[in-house]
Each structure stands twice: as C-alpha cells, then as structure tokens.
Design a protein around this motif. Structure first.
Motif, PDB file in Angstrom:
ATOM      1  N   PHE A 373      59.726 124.175  41.649  1.00 22.38           N
ATOM      2  CA  PHE A 373      58.681 123.962  42.636  1.00 22.38           C
ATOM      3  C   PHE A 373      57.543 124.334  41.336  1.00 22.38           C
ATOM      4  O   PHE A 373      56.386 123.691  41.164  1.00 22.38           O
ATOM      5  CB  PHE A 373      58.454 124.687  43.691  1.00 22.38           C
ATOM      6  CG  PHE A 373      59.491 124.035  44.704  1.00 22.38           C
ATOM      7  CD1 PHE A 373      59.331 123.093  45.168  1.00 22.38           C
ATOM      8  CD2 PHE A 373      60.319 124.881  45.468  1.00 22.38           C
ATOM      9  CE1 PHE A 373      59.870 122.303  46.168  1.00 22.38           C
ATOM     10  CE2 PHE A 373      61.256 124.537  46.300  1.00 22.38           C
ATOM     11  CZ  PHE A 373      61.172 122.969  46.669  1.00 22.38           C
ATOM     12  N   ALA A 374      57.595 125.626  40.701  1.00 21.93           N
ATOM     13  CA  ALA A 374      56.754 126.085  39.915  1.00 21.93           C
ATOM     14  C   ALA A 374      56.289 125.220  38.841  1.00 21.93           C
ATOM     15  O   ALA A 374      55.256 124.918  38.538  1.00 21.93           O
ATOM     16  CB  ALA A 374      57.268 127.313  39.465  1.00 21.93           C
ATOM     17  N   ARG A 375      57.179 124.466  38.081  1.00 19.47           N
ATOM     18  CA  ARG A 375      57.073 123.502  36.937  1.00 19.47           C
ATOM     19  C   ARG A 375      56.334 122.548  37.664  1.00 19.47           C
ATOM     20  O   ARG A 375      55.481 121.759  36.865  1.00 19.47           O
ATOM     21  CB  ARG A 375      58.339 122.990  36.530  1.00 19.47           C
ATOM     22  CG  ARG A 375      58.291 122.231  35.305  1.00 19.47           C
ATOM     23  CD  ARG A 375      59.641 121.749  34.546  1.00 19.47           C
ATOM     24  NE  ARG A 375      59.329 120.631  33.767  1.00 19.47           N
ATOM     25  CZ  ARG A 375      59.217 119.332  33.988  1.00 19.47           C
ATOM     26  NH1 ARG A 375      59.270 118.759  35.315  1.00 19.47           N
ATOM     27  NH2 ARG A 375      59.024 118.460  33.069  1.00 19.47           N
ATOM     28  N   SER A 376      56.651 121.904  38.706  1.00 16.41           N
ATOM     29  CA  SER A 376      56.003 120.883  39.225  1.00 16.41           C
ATOM     30  C   SER A 376      54.508 121.154  39.490  1.00 16.41           C
ATOM     31  O   SER A 376      53.376 120.320  39.498  1.00 16.41           O
ATOM     32  CB  SER A 376      56.474 120.218  40.628  1.00 16.41           C
ATOM     33  OG  SER A 376      57.824 119.801  40.190  1.00 16.41           O
ATOM     34  N   VAL A 377      54.155 122.107  40.349  1.00 12.80           N
ATOM     35  CA  VAL A 377      52.759 122.588  40.725  1.00 12.80           C
ATOM     36  C   VAL A 377      51.690 123.150  39.537  1.00 12.80           C
ATOM     37  O   VAL A 377      50.690 122.886  39.436  1.00 12.80           O
ATOM     38  CB  VAL A 377      52.677 123.543  41.838  1.00 12.80           C
ATOM     39  CG1 VAL A 377      53.079 124.836  41.426  1.00 12.80           C
ATOM     40  CG2 VAL A 377      51.375 123.693  42.370  1.00 12.80           C
ATOM     41  N   LEU A 378      52.398 123.610  38.408  1.00 15.31           N
ATOM     42  CA  LEU A 378      51.571 124.431  37.458  1.00 15.31           C
ATOM     43  C   LEU A 378      51.774 123.638  36.064  1.00 15.31           C
ATOM     44  O   LEU A 378      51.384 124.182  35.126  1.00 15.31           O
ATOM     45  CB  LEU A 378      52.143 125.713  37.312  1.00 15.31           C
ATOM     46  CG  LEU A 378      52.016 126.660  38.830  1.00 15.31           C
ATOM     47  CD1 LEU A 378      52.599 127.978  38.524  1.00 15.31           C
ATOM     48  CD2 LEU A 378      50.531 126.878  39.132  1.00 15.31           C
ATOM     49  N   ARG A 442      48.793 114.869  44.633  1.00 13.33           N
ATOM     50  CA  ARG A 442      48.357 115.689  45.651  1.00 13.33           C
ATOM     51  C   ARG A 442      49.560 116.071  46.523  1.00 13.33           C
ATOM     52  O   ARG A 442      49.513 117.470  46.716  1.00 13.33           O
ATOM     53  CB  ARG A 442      47.288 114.990  46.465  1.00 13.33           C
ATOM     54  CG  ARG A 442      45.854 114.754  45.362  1.00 13.33           C
ATOM     55  CD  ARG A 442      45.027 113.967  46.482  1.00 13.33           C
ATOM     56  NE  ARG A 442      43.766 113.657  45.551  1.00 13.33           N
ATOM     57  CZ  ARG A 442      42.849 112.839  46.185  1.00 13.33           C
ATOM     58  NH1 ARG A 442      42.880 112.352  47.294  1.00 13.33           N
ATOM     59  NH2 ARG A 442      41.668 112.777  45.366  1.00 13.33           N
ATOM     60  N   PHE A 443      50.199 115.135  46.871  1.00 18.66           N
ATOM     61  CA  PHE A 443      51.433 115.445  47.614  1.00 18.66           C
ATOM     62  C   PHE A 443      52.482 116.384  46.951  1.00 18.66           C
ATOM     63  O   PHE A 443      52.986 117.333  47.395  1.00 18.66           O
ATOM     64  CB  PHE A 443      52.061 114.317  48.339  1.00 18.66           C
ATOM     65  CG  PHE A 443      51.434 113.894  49.522  1.00 18.66           C
ATOM     66  CD1 PHE A 443      51.898 114.595  50.588  1.00 18.66           C
ATOM     67  CD2 PHE A 443      50.596 112.535  49.482  1.00 18.66           C
ATOM     68  CE1 PHE A 443      51.167 113.805  51.850  1.00 18.66           C
ATOM     69  CE2 PHE A 443      49.986 112.360  50.599  1.00 18.66           C
ATOM     70  CZ  PHE A 443      50.328 112.928  51.748  1.00 18.66           C
ATOM     71  N   SER A 444      52.484 116.238  45.711  1.00 21.18           N
ATOM     72  CA  SER A 444      53.595 116.921  44.924  1.00 21.18           C
ATOM     73  C   SER A 444      52.973 118.426  44.727  1.00 21.18           C
ATOM     74  O   SER A 444      53.841 119.255  45.026  1.00 21.18           O
ATOM     75  CB  SER A 444      53.841 116.351  43.584  1.00 21.18           C
ATOM     76  OG  SER A 444      54.499 117.367  42.631  1.00 21.18           O
ATOM     77  N   VAL A 445      51.680 118.588  44.687  1.00 16.93           N
ATOM     78  CA  VAL A 445      51.249 119.926  44.578  1.00 16.93           C
ATOM     79  C   VAL A 445      51.392 120.636  45.849  1.00 16.93           C
ATOM     80  O   VAL A 445      51.925 121.827  45.915  1.00 16.93           O
ATOM     81  CB  VAL A 445      49.746 119.939  43.950  1.00 16.93           C
ATOM     82  CG1 VAL A 445      49.189 121.300  44.137  1.00 16.93           C
ATOM     83  CG2 VAL A 445      49.728 119.490  42.766  1.00 16.93           C
ATOM     84  N   ALA A 446      51.102 119.936  46.957  1.00 16.38           N
ATOM     85  CA  ALA A 446      51.061 120.676  48.282  1.00 16.38           C
ATOM     86  C   ALA A 446      52.748 121.094  48.468  1.00 16.38           C
ATOM     87  O   ALA A 446      52.623 121.970  48.916  1.00 16.38           O
ATOM     88  CB  ALA A 446      50.474 119.751  49.059  1.00 16.38           C
TER      89      ALA A 446
END
Length: 595
Positions: A373-378, A442-446
């Motif tokens: 999750f961290a790699r996807s959002v950051l 946007r959905f990926s970050v959420a």
C-alpha cells in the motif's frame, strides 16, 4: 486386556494434549490466580505498578529512534548525472574509479534534445557532490558513495538491522522464559551500548552492516522484554490502554526523528545521540524487579515472597490481614524447586499452537502488505513526504484502534481491520484496472491509505493479542514468534527495492490471499478482553473460543472443565473404558463432545 493396555498408556500424551502433573489441592491454586487474587491483595494496579509501567515508555522512545534511523542513515541522495564536453551522457562508472565530473546536473537537464536517443544509456554517478533531503549533510551512502553499482550494499545494510531483530526476538524471547525478563533486559542494554557506539565508528559499509545486525539483535531483546513486563504488570482492565500509550510514544519518536537528524547534521553524531541515552536504562536492574507473574508461574517462591512484601509496602497495603491465606500458602510452597518452560513445548499443545500460528500469519501479512500500500500511494513522492505520511497514518491507526477494540473486543477488532485490509487490497488489484487513468490514480491513493491504516492496526493488535493468549511460562517465546513474523513482513520492503520492484504485483496478490485466509482463521481465536492472563500451559489450553455473534451456536467446555479434559487420564476415552467412572456424558468421544 484392552482396558489393561489403555491403563498402561495413561502417561502418554493423547490428541496433542500436554501431560499434566497433578495440581496441589486446596488453596494452593491461589498463587496461580495472579489477576484474581494476588494482585488485588497487593493493591491492584497501584502506584508501584503505574510507576514501573511509565518507566517502560521511556525506552520505547529510544527504540523508535533506532528503528527509524535507517530512513536517515541510509537515505539515497538525489540522483545526478554528468555530461562530457561534447554534451553526451557519460557511461556508468564506479564512483571510486570514474573521472571527476565537471558539473552537477538536475535530472531534467541530463541530456540535450539532440541526444535524446541516448537517454536510456546508463549515466555516470557524481563522486564530488551529493544532495540529501533527510536533514543530514552526510550519511552512510554519501560517505562511502553507495550509488549506482554499489547501491545494492544499501539494501544489505537495511537487511542487517531487520534480520538481527528477527534473531533477537526468537532467541532472547526463549531466554526470557528461561532466565527471566530482567537478566535479558540488562544484557541487551549493555550490548546495545557497545554495538551501537561501534556502528558510529565503522570504517566501511561491511563493518557497518555487521554491527547493525547485532544492534538490531539487542534492540529486539529490549523491546520484547519491556513489552512482556508491561503486559504482566497490568490488570486486565489496564493492559490494552497501557500498551497503546507505548505505541503512541513510538510514533512520537518517529515524528521527532527528522528534527533530531537536522540538529545533528552528520550521521555519526546522530548514531551516537541515539545510542547514548540507553545508559539511563542501566539503573533499571535495581529499579525494575523481576516479573512477579513469572516468579510465581515458575515456582521461584523465595524471590516472589520478597517481591510481594515490597509491592505491598509501596502500595500501602497491610499484609497482616490476609483473608484468602495467600501469604500462608506461599510459606507452605517455599520448598518447591523452580520449574521453567521453553517455547518448544508449544508444539505439544492441542489448541495453543494453532492460535499462535494464526497470529504469526496475521502479523506477517499486516506488515508485508503495508509496504504494498505504501508503494502505491507514495510512489514518486519525496522522502520527507513519505516519512511523515507513514507516521501520521500510524498515529491515526493507534488512535482509532482503541475505541474499536473496546467496542468489539480483541477478536472482533482484529477481524474488522483484516476485512478492511482485504477489501482495500482486492479493490486496488481488481477494480482499478477497469477505470480511467485519472480516476484510477485517485481511487488507488484512497484505497492505499485505507489499507495502510488497517494493516498497521492488524499488526499492532496481533502482537498484543498473542501476549494475552500465551501463558506466562512461555510468553517471551510466544511474543517473540509473532514479532519475528512481523520482522519477516518488514523485510519485503528492502527485498522489493533490491530487485527493483520486480515481481511486485505477484507479491501483492500473494499477501492479499493471505488476508483472506486470516479472515477465515481469526474467528477461531479465543476472546481475551477482560480475562486473566493464563499462567501455565494448561490454562493456555483452557482459553476457548466464544461465539462471535450473539446467536451463534456453540458447544464448548467451560474453562475448569478443559483443565481436567487436558489430562490424559481424564479424557472421555479413558472414562469410557473405566466401568467405575460414570461421569462421562453419552455423547463423549476421544476427540471431545459430539455435537
């Protein structure tokens, strides 16, 4: 003849049950009921216990500094390439052998428009100037120029601290059950002072990585010892809240770390400043007594007697009035020889090892999928944004975890956060592939933020849950197993970086499948909210699953009945073949009660 053969085998374990020795009759069981009788007699969660619990929070801040120091000691500098006089990108070369660059270029000015075809060519790394964004002017990477072809050594250095922690949790957890919590704590503090200070004076990256392994080993032992001591000091109503305060202190240390790095400016000064405060823990050997639970569970009654009188004096309790006869019973048991246990005895239990394995998988999955999750959002963010985002999400997770666990219990809270983690991961993997690029992002970050939030809660609660399920005689080893599993989950981050994120999607899919498996297994765990801590293996086996929903049907034995059921000579099979015993129910079988 069959009856004779069965009687001759009564001493052997059956169905994975632990062979039990006969328990003393009468009031001798009072000494094993620490939460129900011993601690209330000594003043409950009084001034003495609160002072000691507060002392366990201070080292949590120091451990947080060491745990998150990799983000600064091993931070990668800003990438830079050089051009020769003709304007072409120089081929890659080792920083120690390549020619000195004439100037440092920003990433957007690496090549000219005429040489755009040469963009894919490897660029030469600068050996003269580095730009760090972590607050330090120099760190391990810039000192020994661990860039380009040498970058893999940075990941090995990250491995060393985590691998050392894993071995520390496993070995020192077992040692704390054998020797006690305080000896392990004292040896670990002395060792971390020696190895931690030696890290600051490393002459090369190999020495740095080796010493970091031993530093991680000692830090893991300190964290484990303090965690177990804190749990064993508290009554059932205080255990979770005191543990959450310690978790918030750790997050506070994570937030303070950038300011500490900016203050030091050099990685060696930062390392010394992190390690030197551990000197304050040396007086703990005189301030912190051995765990009373561990002394009573392992029959160190002479030491337990002295400590009980000391606790009573600190809490202002008059020991002359002893209506339950606890002290008189303690006097009769003073001649008993100490008996210690090892975590390997967990394999001979019937239910306890299953609960431990479930929590180990939960812990590994939580920390492992947290990196996904961290790699996807950051992805694409600066290191400072990455760092503060993780800290803020960890803070929010600890804050929300408290009311959820109070409302739903340990098992319900763990199941709730695991379901949220699985849904966030499944939606990110499956649904987003059908959305447009902008909406996808946007959905990926959420979903990634939600997944980081819930996976952090899963990992934290799994470790605490294991401390409540594991009996006192093997609690150090049991908690060590779950913490080591968490360490394996943390290893996925540097492992993916070492392989340049190759196989990341498959890695994410496997961990998502693990979350689904955990959702199936979590309802099988016993609920421990408000329950006394188990002291012996037999009491650990007596922690049975209660219905998760009010209308759920269950046919489970009560805890006192399970203690008798765990004895080989009292199993329904032996009751059935013994004509003189008419207490066995008609639906009894060798594996329990038929429903």
């Amino acid at each position: 003849m069959a009856a004779l053969r069965l009687d001759g085998l009564e001493q052997l374990p059956e169905n994975g049950a632990v062979p039990q020795t006969p328990e003393p009759r009468g009031s001798s069981r009072l000494l094993s009921r620490v939460d129900a009788t011993v601690l209330p007699f000594l003043g409950g969660f009084g001034t003495y216990q609160r002072r000691l619990v507060a002392l366990t929070w201070v080292p949590a801040l120091l451990i947080a500094f060491s745990q998150f120091s990799d983000s600064f000691l091993l931070a990668q500098p800003k990438s830079a390439c050089v051009r020769n006089e003709s304007g072409l990108v120089m081929p890659s070369a080792s920083p120690s052998t390549g020619p000195s660059p004439s100037r440092l270029l920003a990433p957007e000015s690496l090549v000219s428009d005429a040489d755009s075809a040469n963009v894919s060519a490897p660029c030469m790394c600068s050996e003269g100037r580095f730009e760090l964004q972590s607050g330090l002017q120099q760190n391990v990477v810039t000192k020994w120029q661990l860039v380009c072809d040498e970058e893999w050594k940075v990941h090995i250095a990250k491995f060393s601290l985590l691998v050392g922690s894993i071995f520390g949790y496993l070995l020192m957890g077992a040692m704390s059950d054998w020797l006690g919590r305080i000896p392990v704590l004292l040896v670990s503090v002395l060792s971390v002072l020696a190895f931690g200070l030696a890290v600051a004076f490393s002459v090369d990256v190999s020495m740095f990585s080796t010493l970091r392994f031993f530093e991680g080993f000692c830090l893991a032992a300190i964290r484990l010892s303090l965690f177990v001591l804190r749990i064993e000091l508290c009554l059932p109503g205080w255990r979770f809240s005191m543990t959450m305060v310690a978790s918030l202190v750790v997050v506070g240390g994570q937030l303070l770390m950038p300011g500490l790095a900016a203050l030091c400016r050099d990685w060696q000064i930062l390392q010394v400043l992190i390690i030197v405060p551990f000197v304050l823990m040396l007086p703990y050997v005189w301030v912190f007594p051995e765990s009373l639970r561990w002394l009573l569970a392992t029959q160190h009654y002479q030491r337990a007697k002295r400590q009980m009188y000391s606790i009573a004096r600190s809490n202002g309790v008059d020991t002359a009035t002893d209506p339950n006869g606890i002290l008189s019973e303690l006097e009769r048991e003073l001649q008993q020889k100490p008996r210690t246990s090892c975590i390997t005895q967990l394999s001979s239990t019937r239910n306890l090892w299953k609960s431990t394995v479930v929590l180990c998988v939960n812990s590994l999955t939580g920390y492992g999928i947290h990196h996904c999750f961290a790699r996807s959002v950051l992805e694409g963010s600066t290191s400072q944004l990455h760092y503060y985002a993780l800290a803020c999400i960890a803070m929010a997770s600890c804050v929300v975890l408290c009311p959820v666990v109070v409302g739903f219990g340990r098992r319900g809270g763990l199941l709730t956060f695991m379901i949220i983690t699985a849904l966030a991961s499944l939606l990110q993997l499956g649904l987003l592939s059908f959305l447009r690029d902008t909406l996808n992002r946007r959905f990926s970050v959420a979903f990634s933020i939600i997944g980081m939030f819930s996976s952090r809660a899963v990992s934290t609660l799994s470790i605490f849950y294991c401390a409540e399920i594991t009996p006192t005689v093997i609690r150090g080893g049991g908690v060590g197993l779950v913490l080591a599993s968490a360490g394996f989950g943390m290893l996925t981050a540097p492992l993916m970086e070492l392989h340049n994120q190759k196989g990341f999607f498959l890695h994410h899919v496997i961990l998502t499948c693990c979350t689904l498996l955990c959702i199936i297994c979590i309802p099988l765990l016993p609920e421990t909210a408000g329950q006394p801590l188990p002291e012996t293996l037999a009491e650990g086996e007596g922690l049975l699953r209660r219905p998760l929903l009010p209308g759920e049907q269950h046919h489970l034995l009560a805890r006192p009945e399970v203690r008798e059921y765990s004895r080989v000579q009292d199993t329904p099979l032996h009751q059935a073949v013994n004509p003189s015993n008419s207490t066995a129910p008609s639906n009894s079988t060798a594996n329990g009660v038929r429903t």
